[in-house]
Every structure is written in C-alpha cells, then in structure tokens.
Design a protein around this motif. Structure first.
Motif, PDB file in Angstrom:
ATOM      1  N   ALA A 269       0.771  -1.120  -0.037  1.00 30.59           N
ATOM      2  CA  ALA A 269      -0.218   0.034   0.059  1.00 30.59           C
ATOM      3  C   ALA A 269       0.764   1.314  -0.271  1.00 30.59           C
ATOM      4  N   SER A 270       1.967   1.234   0.490  1.00 29.66           N
ATOM      5  CA  SER A 270       2.867   2.359   0.356  1.00 29.66           C
ATOM      6  C   SER A 270       3.442   2.735  -0.823  1.00 29.66           C
ATOM      7  N   GLY A 271       3.194   1.829  -1.870  1.00 30.43           N
ATOM      8  CA  GLY A 271       3.492   2.262  -3.101  1.00 30.43           C
ATOM      9  C   GLY A 271       2.687   2.969  -3.725  1.00 30.43           C
ATOM     10  N   ARG A 272       1.693   3.387  -3.158  1.00 32.36           N
ATOM     11  CA  ARG A 272       0.852   4.389  -3.682  1.00 32.36           C
ATOM     12  C   ARG A 272       1.307   5.804  -3.647  1.00 32.36           C
ATOM     13  N   GLY A 277       7.614  10.495  -1.271  1.00 32.58           N
ATOM     14  CA  GLY A 277       6.647  10.273  -0.067  1.00 32.58           C
ATOM     15  C   GLY A 277       5.281  10.803  -0.181  1.00 32.58           C
ATOM     16  N   THR A 278       5.006  11.655  -1.290  1.00 29.90           N
ATOM     17  CA  THR A 278       3.717  12.480  -1.331  1.00 29.90           C
ATOM     18  C   THR A 278       2.877  11.617  -2.412  1.00 29.90           C
ATOM     19  N   VAL A 279       1.657  11.771  -2.112  1.00 30.57           N
ATOM     20  CA  VAL A 279       0.698  11.157  -3.187  1.00 30.57           C
ATOM     21  C   VAL A 279       0.479  11.917  -4.425  1.00 30.57           C
ATOM     22  N   LEU A 280       0.696  11.336  -5.418  1.00 27.28           N
ATOM     23  CA  LEU A 280       0.532  11.716  -6.839  1.00 27.28           C
ATOM     24  C   LEU A 280      -0.887  12.405  -7.015  1.00 27.28           C
ATOM     25  N   SER A 281      -0.915  13.646  -7.568  1.00 24.32           N
ATOM     26  CA  SER A 281      -2.097  14.132  -7.868  1.00 24.32           C
ATOM     27  C   SER A 281      -2.829  13.611  -9.175  1.00 24.32           C
ATOM     28  N   GLU A 282      -4.076  13.808  -9.398  1.00 25.15           N
ATOM     29  CA  GLU A 282      -4.699  13.263 -10.374  1.00 25.15           C
ATOM     30  C   GLU A 282      -3.905  13.761 -11.717  1.00 25.15           C
ATOM     31  N   GLU A 283      -3.405  14.783 -11.887  1.00 31.80           N
ATOM     32  CA  GLU A 283      -3.025  15.371 -13.123  1.00 31.80           C
ATOM     33  C   GLU A 283      -1.610  14.621 -13.283  1.00 31.80           C
ATOM     34  N   GLU A 284      -0.858  14.476 -12.179  1.00 32.04           N
ATOM     35  CA  GLU A 284       0.171  13.685 -12.267  1.00 32.04           C
ATOM     36  C   GLU A 284       0.146  12.305 -12.961  1.00 32.04           C
TER      37      GLU A 284
END
Length: 656
Positions: A269-272, A277-284
């Motif tokens: 799950a950490s692979g998200r 270390g930040t969550v990718l945005s929808e655009e990214e």
C-alpha cells in the motif's frame, strides 16, 4: 552504503537556533547567510578553498566599515545542509562522503569553484573520485545518488552525474545476479541436500537464485523522468529482453497508480506514494499513465491483457487523452484472445450513463481484434474470415482458428453478462453479437443463452424485434440440451421454435441415412480401387488410402459374416421359444408355472441381445445391402420350413 572519510579534526561547530558558530576560540570575522541559516566563520579557511568565497570576501571587506563582513549565498545546490558540510571540510573537521550527499557536495563544490588551483585535494577532486571509484560501481549507491540528482537536476546534468548513474544502472540491470558486480564468479560447492559446503562441512545455507526482475523495486523508487531515461537507455543498449523491460514498466505503474489496485492486488500500500513520499495528484497520475502507455512494447503477449484493461479503466476515470484511450483499446484488441470475462465487464464512466457497462468500448476492442493479421490468415481476408472453414482447411491449422474461437466464447459470455441491463438497446446488443464471424462458433449455445437472457429482461420487445434478434442463431449449431430448452421456450418466436424442431428431425434423418450409405461408399471405393484408383492413379500408388480402407472393410466383413450366422442361430432359438410359450400358455397352471416363466424370461434376453446386435450393425454401417437381403431370404426359408414341418406333424396326429 559505502562512505569515504575526510578530515581529521574533531567537530568545532555548534548550532544555536538558526545560526552556526565555530568554537575554535577566535572571534568570527565573516558571516555567511545561506537561505535562513547564518554561519559565523573565519575568512582564511573559506578563501583558501573556494575561489568564489575569495572574491566575495574581498568585495564585502571593501564595503564593510568594520573587519566583519557579510556574504549572502541564495542559490547554493543543497542549501544550508550542504554548506554545513563544506564549512567542516574547509576547517578540516571529520565528515563522511556517502551516496546520499556526494552529488550535492559535488555540485556545490563546482558552484563555489573549489578546485585544485586553490588547494591540493580540494572538494571537487575528492567527490569526483568517490563518485567514479565507489558509487558508480555499486547498484544501491548508484540508485541513491541518482535519486538525489532530482534535487539538483540542473547542476547534475551539466556535470554528467545523472548520465553516469543511469549508464551504470543500465549495465547492471542486464545482469541476472547483482551480487556478482565486480567480483569473480565462484560456484559454491553444495551438499546432496542442496546446502552450501565450507571445507566439506554443510553450513545449512542455501544457494540463492536471483530472478531477472530483482531490480524492479529499486528502480521504482526513482522519479518518473529518471526512470524513463533509465528504461530508454536499457532499451537502446539491447542487453535486456523486452519482456523484462515490459515487466519493469508494469511494476512501476502499479506502484504509482493506486487506481490499478482497486480490483486486484499489487505492490504494498505504501507504493501509492511517489519517491518523495507524497501522493501523486490526478494530473500527475494522468501524465504518468499516458507516458507509460507510450513506453510499453507493442509486441503481443509481453504485457498481460489484464494490465491493459486496468489502465483503460483508470484512463477513463482520470479523463486521459482520446489518443491514449484509443491506443489502449487497440492493444487490448491485439491480444483479446488472452483476456478473461471479468476483464471486459467494465462499468460505463460516461456522463449520460445510458448503460451500466461500457459496451461501446468492447465493440471497438472486438473490431481491432477482427482487423489483425491473424484473422486474415484464416480466410480470404478481413471481410471474409470464414471462407476456408467449409473446405476443411482449418482442420490442418488449429492454431489459427483457436484465438477466434476463444474470442467468440468470450463475447458470448460478455453478452450474457450485460444482457440483464434494461438500458442496453437492442441495436448495440445485436451489433456486438453479429460482429463475431459464424465460423468462430462451433456451437451457438452461448449465443442462445445470451439471447434468452436478453429476451427475459426485455419483455416489451415487439415480435419483429425478437425475430430479428433470433436470426443471429444457427439452429443447426445448437446442442441437444439447447434444442430441448429452445423447443419449450415461450420467449422465443414461434418461427424459431419450428426451425429448431425441423433441424432436429433433419439431423436425425441424416444420421440414420448415413449409416446405410457407409457400406455403399466402401463397396464403391473398393471397386474403384480395383479398376485403377482415382485420376488414373494405380492401386498401389495413388490409392494407398483406399487400399487400407478396403482391407479394413474385408476384416469387418469376416466378422460380420460370423455375426450373421450367430443371428440366424438366435432367430431359430427364438422361434423355438415362441412355440414353447404357446404350449405353456395352454397347458401350464398358475401355481406351478412360476419357475417355467422365469426360465422363459431368461431365454427372452437373447431376443434383447439380438436387437442390440442389429442396432450396432446398423450404426457401424458394416453390413452391406446384399448381406441384409440374404439374411431376409434365409429367414423366409426358415419360416417356410417350420410351417411345413408343423403341417406334417399336424397331419400325422390327425391320422392317428
């Protein structure tokens, strides 16, 4: 992680809030501000190592009223943390060069002009030596150094640090065992149990066999621009197979696109999260998906169809470009025969929500599959993929028709899944069902099931619409179970039910007639073989197949002749049994005839066996018409002889 120790003095720096002070006992005469941190240092250690600091100190000393000058550095690579290490290096304080800080120190040393002209063994030469001799020769250190290049990308590119790290990783990724980098290959001795031996003694350790995907996890920690460059260099070198590169792209995508793991398991799950270390945005995420789609190899079978389907689903959620969606549908269509039913059952993400399932996308995927070269090899082209089915050419090439049959079964199952949707219009259902070529369905049971489910959930269809939908069915391709169900199905039009019954009777008549035609064909073939074979061929040359068939026929005839004699004996025995039954019916009593009737019933079993033998002989088609006529003539003779004997016996009894 490897390290390199520099300096020999003890730490002489102390931090107080946002300031660093040198505790050598001498008052500081220069203040260097790097970002929000200030360093209270001395002029000589700095200007003796850095050309930039020498010029800045000279300029600041002329402008300052007192002996203490102020220098501001705002664009130093690595910021205040890197300058802290540089200050320690200038004072000769102990510090360690590692893969985590060497890139920043190398770029900062270049920015401050810490060359050999200012001092021997300066920071540029020290960091350059550590990079080339230690970091670039280790996979882990190269990965760590390359990760830090993202923070100082401009300087790292100018100094070719990024390029060197990527080339080093590309070379090592081609090796199946990372433990052999720079070391001789030694095959450890093993015991019969498989454990490693040391001086003939079993250590209990097992030899580790590393697979070709050992580097996937480490490479997935890189930012996508660096990962893309790494994959591009590996592909251009040609030392890595395409399936390994495709596997790394698949692993990277599943790790950084959380939407791919909503239906199936993937990495942790950490692979998200991205490498920072930040969550990718929808655009990214959308940009990542579109880039990965272009990098994936086009060759069929290298990437699982399930992965392409997951990417297509996420692409529609993220509203990717139409070209990206179209390319994914085309890739799925190229290997549609490898897909599963659950892959095609995709929900509709349109704003109108006309249907629960994305039937239009499946239709386009099927059209791409029908347009591939593998379908053209089956028949005379894309428009007529079944032209060679009737000729029997497909019997010799099952590998060509198998993908098409798998797809037809898949589409029939998909039609049955989406048929309960009351919003699914008849034209869409009919178009998708009719897109599959007729030759691909050996049986129409799956299509019949889908049509039956659709008619069940759409009871408001008119009779003409039902008839048009049922025209997709070929009643001659229905199995016995399907015919039985269709004959009793009230949802089907009456015309279809009549056709099912008609073709069922026709097949029965054909099978019965075929039993009598087999013997005629064998007799005609033997006569033709004796007369010289086909097309002027000799009996030994061109008619070799017919010769073996005739020999088998002769063997069968010998067996059937013996069977015919046995049948005649059974018929005689049956006639005797009938006479005994007639006598017993007149003379036997109810109480004493139980055992006699039991014996008679046992004898009647011969009659049952007689019928079974006759049916078998009729099905195998091994008894010719002439033999059957001879049997009938012999039966008539036996009947006449029995009647004559009976008349003589009756006349003698009357005379007596």
């Amino acid at each position: 992680m490897a390290c390199m120790k520099l300096g020999s003095k003890s730490d002489a720096f102390q931090r107080q809030g946002q300031a660093w002070f040198c505790t050598t006992g001498l008052p500081s005469d220069v203040v260097v501000e790097v970002g929000e941190m200030s360093f209270h240092l001395h002029k000589f250690p700095l200007l003796s190592r850095s050309g930039v600091m020498e010029r800045n100190i000279a300029e600041a000393s002329q402008e300052a009223d007192d002996d203490k000058c102020l220098i501001q550095i705002s664009d130093l690579p690595g910021g205040d943390k890197t300058f802290e290490l540089i200050a320690k290096f200038c004072y000769g304080v102990k510090l360690e060069l590692t893969a985590s800080n060497v890139v920043h120190l190398r770029c900062a040393a270049e920015h401050l002009e810490m060359t050999e002209e200012n001092a021997e063994g300066n920071l540029i030469s020290q960091t350059e030596t550590f990079l080339n001799q230690v970091v670039l020769k280790s996979w882990k250190d190269s990965i760590k150094a390359l990760q830090t290049c993202s923070e100082v990308s401009h300087y790292a590119e100018e100094l070719n640090i990024t390029k060197k790290c990527i080339e080093s990783l590309a070379v090592r990724a081609s090796t199946t065992d990372p433990n052999l980098f720079g070391w001789p290959v030694v095959d450890p001795m093993q015991s019969p149990g498989g454990s490693v031996l040391w001086n003939g003694i079993s250590t209990g350790a097992r030899v580790k066999h590393t697979s070709s995907d050992w580097w996937y996890e480490d490479a997935s920690t890189l930012s996508f621009p660096l990962f893309k460059r790494l994959i591009t260099v590996m592909d251009s070198r040609g030392g890595v197979r395409e399936d390994i590169i495709a596997g790394s792209l698949t692993y990277y995508t599943r790790k950084h696109l959380p939407g791919l793991k909503r239906r199936r398991g993937g990495p942790e799950a950490s692979g998200r999260f991205s490498s920072s270390g930040t969550v990718l945005s929808e655009e990214e995420q959308k940009h990542l998906l579109e880039e990965i789609q272009d990098l994936l190899p086009v060759q069929k079978g290298l990437v699982p169809t399930k992965f392409f389907v997951d990417m297509l689903r996420v692409a529609k959620i993220l509203k990717a470009s139409p070209s990206c969606v179209a390319n994914l549908e085309k890739r799925i269509g190229m290997q549609l025969d490898q897909a599963a039913l659950e892959d095609l059952v995709m929900p509709s993400f349109t704003h109108t929500m006309e249907t629960l399932y994305d039937v239009d996308s499946v239709q386009r995927i099927l059209d791409h599959f029908l347009g591939t070269d593998q379908i053209m090899t089956v028949g005379g082209g894309v428009g007529s993929p079944c032209s060679s089915v009737d000729d029997g050419n497909l019997m010799g090439s099952p590998q060509r028709i198998t993908p098409m049959m798998a797809v037809s079964k898949l589409i029939d199952g998909y039609l049955a899944e989406v048929a309960p949707d009351v919003n699914l219009k008849l034209p869409k259902f009919q178009t998708l069902a009719g897109s599959v070529p007729e030759c691909a369905r050996l049986l129409d049971d799956g299509l019949y099931r889908a049509i039956d489910i659709y008619l069940k959930h759409h009871p408001w269809l008119a009779e003409t619409e039902r008839e048009n939908l049922c025209r997709l069915l070929d009643c001659q391709k229905l199995s016995l179970e399907a015919c039985t169900h269709a004959a009793q199905n009230d949802r089907l039009p009456l015309r279809v039910i009549v056709q099912v019954l008609f073709f069922e009777q026709l097949q029965l008549r054909t099978s019965v007639a075929g039993c009598f035609l087999v013997s005629d064909n064998l007799d005609g073939g033997s006569r033709q073989l004796r007369s010289g074979g086909f097309a002027g061929g000799s009996a030994e040359g061109g008619g070799g197949g017919w010769a073996s068939a005739v020999r088998e026929n002769q063997v069968l005839k010998v067996g059937m002749d013996s069977m015919r004699m046995r049948v005649c004996e059974l018929e005689k025995e049956c006639s005797n049994m009938r006479q005994e039954i007639e006598k017993l019916g007149k003379t036997s009593k109810v109480g004493g005839g139980g055992k006699t009737w039991e014996n008679v019933s046992k004898k009647l079993g011969f009659g049952i066996k007689l019928k079974s033998h006759q049916m078998c002989s009729a099905q195998e088609g091994s008894v010719s018409k002439s033999n059957s006529e001879n049997v009938k003539i012999e039966k008539l003779k036996d009947v006449k002889e029995r009647r004559g004997k009976h008349k003589k016996a009756s006349s003698i009894s009357s005379e007596r």
